[in-house]
Design a protein around this motif. Sequence first.
Motif, PDB file in Angstrom:
ATOM      1  N   GLY A 122       0.515   9.857   9.656  1.00 33.40           N
ATOM      2  CA  GLY A 122       0.848   8.324   9.982  1.00 33.40           C
ATOM      3  C   GLY A 122      -0.132   7.529   9.238  1.00 33.40           C
ATOM      4  O   GLY A 122       0.202   6.202   9.161  1.00 33.40           O
ATOM      5  N   VAL A 123      -1.169   8.018   8.603  1.00 33.50           N
ATOM      6  CA  VAL A 123      -1.852   6.988   7.692  1.00 33.50           C
ATOM      7  C   VAL A 123      -1.899   7.343   6.281  1.00 33.50           C
ATOM      8  O   VAL A 123      -1.914   8.649   5.611  1.00 33.50           O
ATOM      9  N   GLU A 124      -1.573   6.311   5.460  1.00 33.48           N
ATOM     10  CA  GLU A 124      -1.355   6.528   3.969  1.00 33.48           C
ATOM     11  C   GLU A 124      -2.639   5.566   3.512  1.00 33.48           C
ATOM     12  O   GLU A 124      -2.379   4.417   3.346  1.00 33.48           O
ATOM     13  N   ILE A 125      -3.634   6.236   2.543  1.00 29.69           N
ATOM     14  CA  ILE A 125      -4.530   5.451   1.657  1.00 29.69           C
ATOM     15  C   ILE A 125      -4.408   5.492   0.432  1.00 29.69           C
ATOM     16  O   ILE A 125      -4.508   6.783  -0.135  1.00 29.69           O
ATOM     17  N   ASN A 126      -3.722   4.527  -0.150  1.00 29.96           N
ATOM     18  CA  ASN A 126      -3.325   4.842  -1.601  1.00 29.96           C
ATOM     19  C   ASN A 126      -4.605   4.520  -2.517  1.00 29.96           C
ATOM     20  O   ASN A 126      -5.212   3.753  -2.416  1.00 29.96           O
TER      21      ASN A 126
END
Length: 362
Positions: free
Chosen positions: A79-83
Amino acid sequence: MNKTKVFCSILSLGMLSVGFAQKEQDSVKVEQLEEVVVTDSKFQLKRENSGKVITKITSEDLEKLQGQSIAEIIGRTVGVEINGVRSNAGQNLSYFIRGGRNRQVLILIDGVQVTDPSQIANDYDLRLLNADQVESIEILKGASSTLYGTGAATAVINIKLKEASKKAINLSLRSTLGTNQSSDENNYAIEDFRNSVSVNGQLGKFNYLASFGHQFTDGLSAIEGGTESDAFNSHNGNVKLGYKFSNAFKLTTYASFDNYKADFDDSFGLTDADNISISKQYRVGASPEFKYKQGSITVNAAYNDVEREIESGFPSQFNAQSIVVDAFNRYNFSDTFYTVLGINYQDNQMESFAIPFGETDF
């Protein structure tokens, strides 16, 4: 008759074996430690009693993920997206949790809010932190503005730095080496170097911790198809001192510096360039805590200074200062009912400099 005796003998042996096995199992006592979290309530709380969705990355988890940055470790959470973590080490980062973007994800270090007023989104740059200096990470998904303000509209990431050992002196040294190239390259070479040293301990009521970390990563270009690699070089230092005056009162003070230098290219024209981004951070703070019969009073105060410089075709400089004071009181009416009442003060200032067209000075 003989068959009956044989059957009874086998049955008796089986029951005896089961009895011994049961006794052996009872002699080994297994205990399950109750995991606690603090981000949900600002105090230690059993995870099972928390009404929030909290993911905790423990020190054991961090040990298994050696060689990865803080952004990479947090980005592994569901549920965590670090681009930007899958690019070169100096790539700019963006955080996306439950539909929120950078300005809606609040980052804490040891419970103190950290921001960079010179950034467009006022967000904190995770590239400044060294993973070897982190003890655990709590990720609270969902709105938490009641406790942390409007910056916590979608999530709170609480990064807890390491504490001093219970021994009089403890020395820790760590070095990690690795390759760093794209999937279509077969030239394996050591391009990632990460080193850290920490000295900490406890002498009576006094505890101390001093740590230093360094990372140098090269081998990848900042743009797709680039032929020139862009290096990332960072240094981190942290000092934490604590004194326990009594069972009711203790004081912790700390000071740290974090800086990095990252090469980057011309993303607009997708061409190699000798651009450089430099960021320097200095933090000092104090955290006194007073406990009384029905609760406790905690104050987290910190001063943060960030200096950024962009060396490119459009050079610029940024200076930002932040003062954060978070004071709160927890009062326990009973084992199941308590209140948290406090005040949060923030003062953010920023100034930027650019070179006007046709000029040579900022």
